[in-house]
Design an enzyme around this catalytic site. Sequence first.
Site, PDB file in Angstrom:
ATOM      1  N   GLU A 137       0.657  -1.284   0.186  1.00  3.73           N
ATOM      2  CA  GLU A 137       0.102  -0.155   0.086  1.00  3.73           C
ATOM      3  C   GLU A 137       0.926   1.439  -0.002  1.00  3.73           C
ATOM      4  O   GLU A 137       2.051   1.361   0.529  1.00  3.73           O
ATOM      5  CB  GLU A 137      -0.895   0.075   1.327  1.00  3.73           C
ATOM      6  N   ASP A 174      -7.137  -4.016   8.513  1.00  8.52           N
ATOM      7  CA  ASP A 174      -6.499  -3.458   7.659  1.00  8.52           C
ATOM      8  C   ASP A 174      -6.617  -3.638   5.971  1.00  8.52           C
ATOM      9  O   ASP A 174      -5.855  -3.124   5.427  1.00  8.52           O
ATOM     10  CB  ASP A 174      -5.018  -3.377   7.836  1.00  8.52           C
TER      11      ASP A 174
END
Length: 342
Positions: free
Chosen positions: A56, A227
């Site tokens: 990410e 997450d």
Amino acid sequence: MTQLLDVANMARWIRRDGAEKILVRMTEYLEQDFRRWEKFDKTPRIASHTPLGVIELMPTSDGELYSFKYVNGHPSNPARGFQTVTAFGVLADVDNGYPTFLAEMTLLTALRTAAASAMAAKVLARPDSRTLALIGAGSQSEFQAMAFRGVLGIEDLRVFDIDPDAIEKVRRNLEPLGFRVHAATSVDDAVTGADIITTCTADKAENTILDVSQVRPGVHLNAIGGDCPGKTELDARILEQAGVFVEFTPQTRIEGEIQQMAADFPVTELWEVLTGAAAGRTSPEQITLFDSVGFAISDFAALRCARDATAGSALQDEVDLVAQPDDPKDLFSLVDVLAPVS
């Protein structure tokens, strides 16, 4: 030149100042930036998912500084000899776009996550909270404990993990630091008498680590394992009974516990509580839940904290990241094909 805080010097900084002292200071930086939340550019993190994990990018800017963090999450990594999470981050000057500070963020993210948990608990947990249950005894556990002691004065821990060696690791690391650690035999055992419950597990799946029957009135829940899409830790019925607080709602609806709920499920953003725009805990019996997935503004604050704390010391090195020819319009001069090769 760009200032660099690498892994070795990040560790030296933590040893120099002490993790608990840094966590208290970082909580203050987080509070400062959350209180000016509306000044920041905000976007859900940009994620690249694979069957093995996720990579990410997490960007934000307050109009003067820009930051981003590169971070991965690969639950199967420890079995292969790798960290579950690794990261690095950058601060840049918005005025000219030049990077000014580059830091490792594997250790720094561990500090930032724990500081964010403590910041939330400071305004959401009951003021008389004395016992913390840790469900999941991985890399984040010790940082959580130290943040909660530094900010809330909590020293009594009840720790459970499906891996007994992980529980022993936490006990071995924290008892010499003055914590009282109860090695729990089950989740039921861990949550008995706990005022705050942190869930932090790595499995990328829709799990029920905590059942509604295990959550008593007045408890503050700190759910930090979520997450990514498809990864949860809590029985959805807990969310129905709790006041739910998040960082950035659009991101949490994708990645957090509230991905289990309807799109209009009510939540409160934490910055609203910190600024007084919204209520936090409304009664001693209320169950409060911080559905934390980690957000870029927290990384921004952590980078500022690390930069400021190590500025002017031998802990920061210089790295030549930006090509700077004498003539800004003549980049080719740096690779002059007629110049001798040394």
